[in-house]
Design a protein around this motif. Structure first.
Motif, PDB file in Angstrom:
ATOM      1  N   LEU A  39      25.352  48.571  37.382  1.00 20.93           N
ATOM      2  CA  LEU A  39      25.861  48.089  38.196  1.00 20.93           C
ATOM      3  C   LEU A  39      25.434  47.577  39.443  1.00 20.93           C
ATOM      4  O   LEU A  39      25.369  48.637  39.625  1.00 20.93           O
ATOM      5  CB  LEU A  39      27.847  48.626  38.171  1.00 20.93           C
ATOM      6  N   THR A  40      25.516  46.064  40.138  1.00 24.92           N
ATOM      7  CA  THR A  40      25.194  46.520  41.760  1.00 24.92           C
ATOM      8  C   THR A  40      26.513  47.330  42.666  1.00 24.92           C
ATOM      9  O   THR A  40      27.241  47.567  42.606  1.00 24.92           O
ATOM     10  CB  THR A  40      25.554  45.072  42.310  1.00 24.92           C
ATOM     11  N   GLU A  41      25.333  47.933  43.159  1.00 29.25           N
ATOM     12  CA  GLU A  41      26.253  49.230  43.989  1.00 29.25           C
ATOM     13  C   GLU A  41      27.096  48.347  45.313  1.00 29.25           C
ATOM     14  O   GLU A  41      26.200  47.612  45.658  1.00 29.25           O
ATOM     15  CB  GLU A  41      25.489  50.446  44.236  1.00 29.25           C
ATOM     16  N   ASN A  42      27.823  49.538  45.593  1.00 25.01           N
ATOM     17  CA  ASN A  42      28.715  48.785  46.924  1.00 25.01           C
ATOM     18  C   ASN A  42      29.404  46.691  46.588  1.00 25.01           C
ATOM     19  O   ASN A  42      29.598  46.079  47.244  1.00 25.01           O
ATOM     20  CB  ASN A  42      27.830  48.351  47.967  1.00 25.01           C
ATOM     21  N   LYS A  43      29.525  46.514  44.923  1.00 23.13           N
ATOM     22  CA  LYS A  43      29.997  45.194  45.578  1.00 23.13           C
ATOM     23  C   LYS A  43      31.015  45.367  44.187  1.00 23.13           C
ATOM     24  O   LYS A  43      31.303  46.625  43.382  1.00 23.13           O
ATOM     25  CB  LYS A  43      29.413  44.229  43.706  1.00 23.13           C
ATOM     26  N   ALA A  44      32.755  45.248  44.106  1.00 20.79           N
ATOM     27  CA  ALA A  44      33.367  45.249  43.425  1.00 20.79           C
ATOM     28  C   ALA A  44      33.037  45.024  42.076  1.00 20.79           C
ATOM     29  O   ALA A  44      32.439  44.181  41.648  1.00 20.79           O
ATOM     30  CB  ALA A  44      34.545  44.638  43.971  1.00 20.79           C
ATOM     31  N   THR A  45      33.926  45.650  41.500  1.00 18.51           N
ATOM     32  CA  THR A  45      33.774  45.115  39.579  1.00 18.51           C
ATOM     33  C   THR A  45      34.213  44.672  38.668  1.00 18.51           C
ATOM     34  O   THR A  45      35.444  45.402  38.816  1.00 18.51           O
ATOM     35  CB  THR A  45      33.378  47.123  39.696  1.00 18.51           C
ATOM     36  N   ILE A  46      35.141  44.282  38.337  1.00 23.56           N
ATOM     37  CA  ILE A  46      36.013  42.847  37.447  1.00 23.56           C
ATOM     38  C   ILE A  46      35.554  43.555  36.586  1.00 23.56           C
ATOM     39  O   ILE A  46      34.549  42.961  35.292  1.00 23.56           O
ATOM     40  CB  ILE A  46      36.870  41.817  38.032  1.00 23.56           C
ATOM     41  N   ILE A  47      36.447  44.081  35.070  1.00 22.82           N
ATOM     42  CA  ILE A  47      35.860  44.048  33.590  1.00 22.82           C
ATOM     43  C   ILE A  47      37.041  43.396  32.696  1.00 22.82           C
ATOM     44  O   ILE A  47      38.736  43.833  33.227  1.00 22.82           O
ATOM     45  CB  ILE A  47      36.158  45.749  33.056  1.00 22.82           C
ATOM     46  N   VAL A  48      36.438  42.743  32.702  1.00 24.33           N
ATOM     47  CA  VAL A  48      37.477  42.169  31.434  1.00 24.33           C
ATOM     48  C   VAL A  48      38.095  42.109  30.170  1.00 24.33           C
ATOM     49  O   VAL A  48      36.178  41.908  29.283  1.00 24.33           O
ATOM     50  CB  VAL A  48      37.539  40.724  31.559  1.00 24.33           C
ATOM     51  N   TYR A  49      38.731  42.668  29.298  1.00 31.34           N
ATOM     52  CA  TYR A  49      38.272  43.156  28.302  1.00 31.34           C
ATOM     53  C   TYR A  49      39.228  42.175  27.206  1.00 31.34           C
ATOM     54  O   TYR A  49      40.492  42.169  27.502  1.00 31.34           O
ATOM     55  CB  TYR A  49      39.184  44.675  28.006  1.00 31.34           C
ATOM     56  N   PHE A  50      38.507  41.815  26.492  1.00 28.27           N
ATOM     57  CA  PHE A  50      38.992  40.270  25.686  1.00 28.27           C
ATOM     58  C   PHE A  50      38.464  39.753  24.157  1.00 28.27           C
ATOM     59  O   PHE A  50      38.101  41.119  23.601  1.00 28.27           O
ATOM     60  CB  PHE A  50      38.429  38.877  26.401  1.00 28.27           C
ATOM     61  N   ASP A  51      39.183  39.517  23.808  1.00 32.44           N
ATOM     62  CA  ASP A  51      38.901  38.305  22.129  1.00 32.44           C
ATOM     63  C   ASP A  51      38.741  37.247  22.145  1.00 32.44           C
ATOM     64  O   ASP A  51      39.303  36.500  22.776  1.00 32.44           O
ATOM     65  CB  ASP A  51      39.744  39.060  21.370  1.00 32.44           C
ATOM     66  N   PRO A  52      37.641  37.170  21.800  1.00 39.10           N
ATOM     67  CA  PRO A  52      37.449  35.459  21.982  1.00 39.10           C
ATOM     68  C   PRO A  52      38.069  34.365  21.082  1.00 39.10           C
ATOM     69  O   PRO A  52      38.169  33.363  21.745  1.00 39.10           O
ATOM     70  CB  PRO A  52      36.581  35.054  21.362  1.00 39.10           C
ATOM     71  N   ASP A  53      39.093  35.335  20.546  1.00 36.64           N
ATOM     72  CA  ASP A  53      40.261  34.552  20.062  1.00 36.64           C
ATOM     73  C   ASP A  53      41.562  33.847  20.635  1.00 36.64           C
ATOM     74  O   ASP A  53      42.159  33.592  19.490  1.00 36.64           O
ATOM     75  CB  ASP A  53      40.121  34.371  18.285  1.00 36.64           C
ATOM     76  N   CYS A  54      41.654  34.684  21.727  1.00 33.81           N
ATOM     77  CA  CYS A  54      42.764  35.076  21.996  1.00 33.81           C
ATOM     78  C   CYS A  54      43.694  34.397  22.701  1.00 33.81           C
ATOM     79  O   CYS A  54      42.327  33.344  24.032  1.00 33.81           O
ATOM     80  CB  CYS A  54      42.893  36.724  22.689  1.00 33.81           C
ATOM     81  N   SER A  55      44.306  33.397  23.045  1.00 33.04           N
ATOM     82  CA  SER A  55      44.775  32.155  23.570  1.00 33.04           C
ATOM     83  C   SER A  55      44.721  32.545  25.281  1.00 33.04           C
ATOM     84  O   SER A  55      44.405  32.115  26.056  1.00 33.04           O
ATOM     85  CB  SER A  55      46.254  31.913  23.179  1.00 33.04           C
ATOM     86  N   LEU A  56      45.583  33.292  25.513  1.00 27.04           N
ATOM     87  CA  LEU A  56      45.421  34.463  27.180  1.00 27.04           C
ATOM     88  C   LEU A  56      43.494  34.714  27.686  1.00 27.04           C
ATOM     89  O   LEU A  56      43.849  34.572  29.050  1.00 27.04           O
ATOM     90  CB  LEU A  56      46.455  35.289  27.680  1.00 27.04           C
ATOM     91  N   CYS A  57      43.230  34.657  26.960  1.00 30.90           N
ATOM     92  CA  CYS A  57      41.836  34.948  26.714  1.00 30.90           C
ATOM     93  C   CYS A  57      41.653  33.857  26.939  1.00 30.90           C
ATOM     94  O   CYS A  57      39.793  34.165  27.968  1.00 30.90           O
ATOM     95  CB  CYS A  57      41.110  36.471  25.826  1.00 30.90           C
ATOM     96  N   GLN A  58      41.623  32.584  26.383  1.00 30.08           N
ATOM     97  CA  GLN A  58      41.134  31.387  27.052  1.00 30.08           C
ATOM     98  C   GLN A  58      41.304  31.201  28.357  1.00 30.08           C
ATOM     99  O   GLN A  58      40.496  30.710  29.354  1.00 30.08           O
ATOM    100  CB  GLN A  58      42.100  30.186  26.584  1.00 30.08           C
ATOM    101  N   LYS A  59      42.295  31.591  29.145  1.00 27.86           N
ATOM    102  CA  LYS A  59      42.690  30.915  30.401  1.00 27.86           C
ATOM    103  C   LYS A  59      41.547  31.890  31.127  1.00 27.86           C
ATOM    104  O   LYS A  59      41.505  31.941  32.166  1.00 27.86           O
ATOM    105  CB  LYS A  59      44.050  31.849  30.925  1.00 27.86           C
ATOM    106  N   SER A  60      41.223  33.667  30.770  1.00 27.36           N
ATOM    107  CA  SER A  60      39.747  34.071  31.441  1.00 27.36           C
ATOM    108  C   SER A  60      39.251  33.987  31.713  1.00 27.36           C
ATOM    109  O   SER A  60      38.338  33.238  32.648  1.00 27.36           O
ATOM    110  CB  SER A  60      39.878  35.366  31.117  1.00 27.36           C
ATOM    111  N   GLY A  61      38.533  33.124  30.676  1.00 22.39           N
ATOM    112  CA  GLY A  61      37.561  32.181  31.057  1.00 22.39           C
ATOM    113  C   GLY A  61      37.617  31.189  31.502  1.00 22.39           C
ATOM    114  O   GLY A  61      36.343  30.764  32.814  1.00 22.39           O
ATOM    115  N   THR A  62      38.704  30.428  31.472  1.00 18.89           N
ATOM    116  CA  THR A  62      38.824  29.594  32.487  1.00 18.89           C
ATOM    117  C   THR A  62      38.778  29.858  34.079  1.00 18.89           C
ATOM    118  O   THR A  62      38.054  29.054  34.771  1.00 18.89           O
ATOM    119  CB  THR A  62      40.170  28.526  32.207  1.00 18.89           C
ATOM    120  N   VAL A  63      39.670  30.749  34.604  1.00 14.60           N
ATOM    121  CA  VAL A  63      39.527  31.349  35.730  1.00 14.60           C
ATOM    122  C   VAL A  63      38.252  31.390  35.764  1.00 14.60           C
ATOM    123  O   VAL A  63      38.175  31.506  37.780  1.00 14.60           O
ATOM    124  CB  VAL A  63      40.596  32.777  35.253  1.00 14.60           C
ATOM    125  N   PHE A  64      37.530  32.705  35.159  1.00 13.53           N
ATOM    126  CA  PHE A  64      36.352  32.725  36.260  1.00 13.53           C
ATOM    127  C   PHE A  64      35.233  31.857  36.290  1.00 13.53           C
ATOM    128  O   PHE A  64      34.174  32.050  36.584  1.00 13.53           O
ATOM    129  CB  PHE A  64      35.937  33.885  35.225  1.00 13.53           C
TER     130      PHE A  64
END
Length: 182
Positions: A64-89
């Motif tokens: 990871l790049t130091e001194n940066k916040a880190t967001i970890i997204v645990y997802f399933d490509p077929d999960c409808s809520l995870c589709q929302k994650s893709g859209t958000v990012f």
């Protein structure tokens, strides 16, 4: 006779108050269950992890790049809520551009790449897609629901764990907070 009527009224009121009080406890419990998706433990440091990039290389927290916040997204490509994650990012690139963003999934590389392409995330330089073994994510982070957002500040301390479906503005608010929190 009059005492019996008064006693009956008082007894009836006590029963009504009992059920109102019990209902209030049920609502409070239901509310706390609904807000469980916003777990907090600001004392936790990011654990050491090792997952695999889509190219087959080992990726750990030391990449990871130091001194940066880190967001970890645990997802399933077929999960409808995870589709929302893709859209958000995909839509809010400028908000997370100063963060390390890791999308982690136990799915096949083919399915992960399809998800990545679906949301044009392969073109965003601060987003890394990783594959993990079926139980590796849980063994490391003690989280298993999809999607799960683990948001760490610049010092790799957790500031928020978000599970389940939450409004986008909440996710974005914590991403922003992680970037400025020292």
């Amino acid at each position: 006779m009059r005492n019996t009527i008064i006693f009956t009224i008082i007894f009836g009121l006590l029963i009504v108050l009992f059920f109102v009080f019990k209902k209030g406890l049920d609502v409070k419990t239901e509310h706390s269950e609904k807000t469980e998706y916003l777990k907090e433990d600001t004392s936790k440091n990011m654990p050491l992890f090792e997952f695999t990039t889509l190219e087959g290389a080992i990726f750990s927290k030391y990449n990871l790049t130091e001194n940066k916040a880190t967001i970890i997204v645990y997802f399933d490509p077929d999960c409808s809520l995870c589709q929302k994650s893709g859209t958000v990012f995909s839509k809010f690139k400028t908000l997370h551009k100063n963060s390390n963003v890791l999308f982690v999934s136990p799915s096949s590389i083919k399915r992960i790449k399809k998800y990545q392409e679906q949301f044009n995330l392969e073109t965003i330089s601060n987003i890394t897609f990783l594959q993990c073994k079926e139980d590796a994510f849980y063994n490391t982070f003690k989280e298993l629901s999809t999607p799960t957002y683990l948001i760490y500040n610049k010092n790799q301390k957790i500031i928020k764990i978000i599970n389940d479906d939450v409004p986008v503005k909440i996710i974005l608010r914590y991403i922003k907070a992680a970037q400025i929190e020292a």
